[in-house]
Scaffold this motif. Structure first.
Motif, mmCIF file in Angstrom:
data_model
loop_
_atom_site.group_PDB
_atom_site.id
_atom_site.type_symbol
_atom_site.label_atom_id
_atom_site.label_comp_id
_atom_site.label_asym_id
_atom_site.label_seq_id
_atom_site.Cartn_x
_atom_site.Cartn_y
_atom_site.Cartn_z
ATOM 1 N N ASN A 490 2.535 1.196 -8.327
ATOM 2 C CA ASN A 490 3.132 0.101 -7.548
ATOM 3 C C ASN A 490 4.640 0.254 -7.473
ATOM 4 O OD1 ASN A 490 0.978 -2.632 -8.721
ATOM 5 N ND2 ASN A 490 0.604 -1.061 -7.211
ATOM 6 N N PRO A 497 6.302 -4.644 -1.630
ATOM 7 C CA PRO A 497 4.954 -4.144 -1.905
ATOM 8 C C PRO A 497 4.589 -2.930 -1.043
ATOM 9 C CG PRO A 497 4.946 -6.516 -1.551
ATOM 10 C CD PRO A 497 6.269 -6.022 -1.108
ATOM 11 N N ASP A 498 3.645 -2.164 -1.536
ATOM 12 C CA ASP A 498 3.248 -0.916 -0.918
ATOM 13 C C ASP A 498 2.947 -1.093 0.564
ATOM 14 O OD1 ASP A 498 2.387 1.676 -0.514
ATOM 15 O OD2 ASP A 498 0.503 1.448 -1.606
#
Length: 660
Positions: A490, A497-498
């Motif tokens: 992560n 966030p990804d």
């Protein structure tokens, strides 16, 4: 043509080379009560009496390698693209490298998007290294249940999955970071040049890790995986950023011509396999697109079209036969009853009968008052193996095949305490499972921040304050948090966030303007000096190869650091605890990432239930307790693991990791 002195003009690369050097389904808890192992499997016996049917013994003969080369050479001639062509067996032995007359001597990796190339970006290296890496990739990512290529690898390692202009905003590829495995510095990989029985044992290393540049395909013989072919001809060693179009890639067509008679079974090629509803890609080349019909004569081409060449560290100027995977000579064989009672278990061997990584107790007694015992290591390996044997595979065909993986256990020093694998697990997972086990253990340890801060590279050192600032925790990386590989992953993506475009990059990643598959962040920074030193050795610019130990981390024991084969940043591992004390880690690789997560997590849980005293990290220590506040006030919780919803073949049980 470039001279050898001009091979490494990337100043950053040369400078580094000079160093020489999810929570699972919502489950939390984990520390209270007596753990209960998940139900035992109800096997359907294979013909061998076990759950799995081992691959048939098969290998490439000298004449067959010559035929593969000849067909590829003829296609390259027809396309006026003289190339470097490499053939390997399944465990990475280089069976031949052919340089065609006029072939480019070098190839260059893709540049950084912003032009400020670092790590392995915009690096020029010997073209034969690219051909070998492509062949190894085709062989290592494949098995009897899946056939993957370097084009498949390209699809699963980029910042969005699937990679295309229209997929911006999606998460990164499921095997993001796998390109930095099978590294030439790995302490796990075997090396060319060993004497006697060890000469052909694998898995062998790759000069560039795994390749994402189309032009590498697996080779099959009567449906049995026997190796790979790699072609490097155009000088451009990159990846395919747009999966939506069909490329007319000459290197891939040349490689395809080489597979005539040794094609992957159509039923298991990557395009028959889906991940999160997306079909993978195998090859844009088709036989209809070839300019030759096969049947070329190696005898007539060898010497006239080019010649076999020696590659320092990999091959002599000759054609050799491959080894049959599963034999003692290959370095991977069925276990003996004295090693594992489960007759499906395979081990890695030294070529003379001895298990290279036998089960043993922890070596870290000087710094850990309660090391893992040999009995506990055995329980962890056997219980994880049992979970695997019940699990439905993600990347294998036919549907409802059993998962096949490699499982590694390490202590807090990163020392290998045991490795076991299923009969047909992809080879790449052996090195990767070890990377994962070491990564989860390292980042969960009290020494992580201090050892990264003591690294010889200022680039590596800066990731520690970056992480602490990002998490708003000056004590991060001091053993307060248990990090699974999914958690560290992560933090290692170019968006956090990804996949969410416009967000900042994770603190262990490069910014998106800097990022490409040759520069991922801490992962690449840790090993770039080793890679530079090795490629200089392959080219002849240096007489000294990289040592058989990656990274310049401080030694934790004489001649040994905690990350001897690099780190991995996609899921499939958890640290192991005795109460609140870290005692090691388990890593799993070879199938879908959720399957790998589940096998490691339930393996640790069930191993603890069997022996008492060890198991997964207490819930209050797990990284999924960390909530990151973004600049706009949004909050994001880190993940620990993620398990498949209903993963087993012998039960309809759902949410199998909940509450553990």
């Amino acid at each position: 043509m470039q001279t050898r002195s001009s091979l490494f003009r990337s100043t950053a690369f040369a400078a580094l080379g000079a160093l020489l050097l999810a929570s699972c389904g919502g489950g939390g808890g984990g520390s209270g009560g007596t753990p209960t192992p998940s139900p035992a499997p109800t096997p359907t016996p294979a013909p061998t009496g076990g759950l799995y049917t081992p691959p048939a013994a098969a290998s490439l003969s000298v004449a067959e390698v010559q035929q593969i080369l000849a067909n590829a050479i003829a296609e390259a001639q027809a396309r006026s693209l003289p190339s470097m062509i490499a053939v390997t067996d399944r465990v990475g032995n280089v069976l031949a490298v052919f340089r065609m007359n006029g072939a480019r001597a070098t190839a260059t990796t893709s540049a950084a998007p912003n032009g400020a190339s670092i790590d392995a970006q915009n690096v020029t290296f010997p073209a034969e290294a690219g051909a070998i890496a492509k062949a190894i990739t085709g062989a290592y990512l494949s098995s009897g249940g899946n056939a993957f290529s370097t084009r498949t690898a390209s699809q699963i390692v980029q910042e969005h999955f699937p990679p295309a202009p229209t997929t911006v905003g999606l998460e990164s590829g499921p095997l993001f970071g796998v390109q930095f495995s099978q590294l030439p510095c790995s302490d796990f990989a075997s090396r060319f040049g060993a004497a006697g029985a060890a000469a052909l044992i694998g898995p062998k290393r790759s000069p560039l890790g795994l390749a994402a540049d189309p032009g590498g395909l697996p080779l099959y013989k009567n449906g049995v995986l026997v190796g790979g072919i790699g072609v490097m001809g155009d000088g451009d060693y990159g990846s395919d950023p747009n999966i939506l179009d069909i490329d007319n890639d000459a290197e891939e067509l040349i490689a395809l011509a080489g597979t005539r008679g040794f094609e992957a079974p159509a039923s298991i090629t990557a395009d028959k396999i889906t991940v999160d509803g997306t079909s993978l890609r195998f090859s844009d080349a088709t036989y209809a697109g070839l300019m030759t019909g096969g049947g070329a004569s190696f005898a007539s081409l060898n010497g006239s079209a080019g010649s076999l060449i020696a590659v320092t560290g990999y091959a002599n100027a000759a054609v050799i036969a491959g080894t049959a995977y599963g034999s003692e000579a290959s370095g991977v064989r069925p276990s003996m009853p004295s090693e594992f009672s489960n007759r499906d278990a395979f081990v890695l061997t030294n070529g003379s009968g001895a298990n290279r990584f036998p089960i043993r107790s922890g070596t870290d007694g000087a710094s850990n008052s309660a090391p893992l015992t040999a009995a506990e290591v055995r329980a962890l390996l056997e219980e994880a193996f049992g979970v695997m044997s019940r699990a439905r595979a993600q990347i294998r065909r036919p549907l409802d095949s059993r998962a096949q993986v490699t499982i590694s256990i390490v202590d807090t020093h990163g020392e290998i305490l045991g490795i076991v694998r299923s009969p047909d697990a992809p080879i790449f997972g052996a090195d990767v499972s070890l990377q994962k086990a070491r990564t989860a253990t390292f980042f969960s340890a009290a020494q992580a921040g201090a050892e990264l801060s003591a690294n010889a590279s200022a680039d590596v050192r800066q990731f520690v304050p970056a992480l602490r600032s990002f998490l708003n925790d000056p004590s991060a990386l001091t053993g307060k948090v248990a990090f699974a590989d999914r958690s560290g992953g992560n933090l290692s993506r170019p968006y956090f966030p990804d996949g969410e475009v416009g967000r900042p990059h994770g603190p262990l990643s490069r910014p998106i303007a800097q990022f490409n598959p040759f520069s991922t962040g801490l992962q690449s920074a840790l090993i770039i000096g080793n890679l530079g030193q090795h490629l200089a050795y392959v080219s002849g610019a240096s007489a000294t190869d990289t040592p058989q130990r990656c990274t310049t981390l401080p030694d934790v024991a004489p001649g040994h650091n905690r990350l001897q084969n690099g780190i991995q940043i996609f899921p499939g591992s958890v640290p192991i605890y005795r109460g609140n004390r870290l005692v090691g880690g388990i890593g799993v690789s070879g199938d879908g990432i959720d399957q790998d997560d589940m096998i490691s997590f339930l393996g640790a849980h069930n191993g603890g239930a069997r022996t008492g005293g060890i198991g997964n990290a207490p819930g209050e220590l797990r990284a999924d307790r960390i909530v990151v506040r973004l600049q706009d006030g949004a909050t994001v919780r880190l993940r620990y693991i993620s398990c498949p919803f209903a993963p087993f073949l012998d039960t309809a049980q759902q949410n199998v990791c909940d509450g553990l």
